[in-house]
Enzyme design. Structure first.
Site, PDB file in Angstrom:
ATOM      1  CG  HIS A 168      24.407 -20.077 -31.764  1.00  0.00           C
ATOM      2  ND1 HIS A 168      23.047 -19.961 -31.609  1.00  0.00           N
ATOM      3  CD2 HIS A 168      24.810 -20.982 -30.830  1.00  0.00           C
ATOM      4  CE1 HIS A 168      22.634 -20.756 -30.632  1.00  0.00           C
ATOM      5  NE2 HIS A 168      23.691 -21.378 -30.132  1.00  0.00           N
ATOM      6  CB  CYS A 184      25.557 -22.067 -27.430  1.00  0.00           C
ATOM      7  SG  CYS A 184      26.439 -23.527 -28.019  1.00  0.00           S
TER       8      CYS A 184
END
Length: 223
Positions: A168, A184
């Site tokens: 992301h 992440c």
């Protein structure tokens, strides 16, 4: 609109070749938070801050590199040790992006596939994160200035289902090249928008172990 495989490859070659030379290698270091940004742009109706690549070290810029791998073209490989994400193309080449990765104790390694993709995704902190940081909101709407996912998210699923980890964007350009996240993989907003277009649902992703003595796969830029 999703691109077909041939368009992806041709676009990769053209985009990476032009993007690599936009900013001089001797770009100045950022001196304040405001210097990380250079104007704004509108994407799918959302206005966001553009990254000021003039203050970003050249090695974190998107660029085409030589990359030897046994993985097939179209695979995403994340080298957590050196903070690079590679989108493998053809003929031992790849598009390389700088990334931020999981901090100590929060890393995840292994194989997965992109099972879902989202434009300006809503962010919902997982329960374990809310336990660590109870002051966090229950959720943040997609496109909100405080949404840490940025303009795109690609959700990684493995044999056991959703891994809980994503590729992301980020609100913190200075975190690229560092071990900072809860696992992440963070990318500059412009880079995650670009990668999103190149990764259809089902794209294979390999996250390599963050081991100091692991022999790196050298490319033309960091070899």
């Amino acid at each position: 609109m999703e691109l077909n495989r041939r368009e992806l490859m041709l676009g990769a070659l053209a985009g990476a070749a032009t993007g690599a030379g936009l900013v001089p290698a001797e770009a100045a270091k950022a001196t304040s938070k405001s210097s990380w940004y250079a104007g704004t742009a509108v994407d799918n109706g959302v206005t966001f801050k553009l990254t000021n690549f003039a203050v970003i070290d050249q090695k974190w810029h998107k660029q085409m590199v030589k990359y030897k791998s046994s993985e097939p073209a179209g695979t995403v490989v994340v080298d957590t040790q050196h903070h690079f994400l590679y989108m493998i193309i053809e003929n031992q080449t790849a598009i390389r992006y700088g990334v931020g990765v999981g901090r100590d104790g929060f890393q995840w390694f292994g194989r997965a596939n992109i099972d879902r993709k989202s434009l300006w995704p809503k962010w919902t902190p997982p329960p374990e994160m809310l336990l660590r940081q109870p002051d966090l909101p229950a959720s943040v709407a997609g496109g909100a200035p405080t949404n840490p996912l940025g303009p795109r998210a690609m959700y990684l699923h493995g044999d056991g289902g959703d891994t809980g980890y994503r590729l992301h964007g980020t609100l913190e350009p200075g975190s690229i090249g560092k071990d900072v996240s809860s696992g992440c993989i963070r990318m500059f907003p412009e880079h995650v928008i670009d990668l999103y277009q190149r990764c259809p649902i089902g794209t294979a992703v390999q996250v390599l172990p963050h081991i100091a003595d692991r022999m790196p796969q050298l490319d033309a830029q960091n070899g």
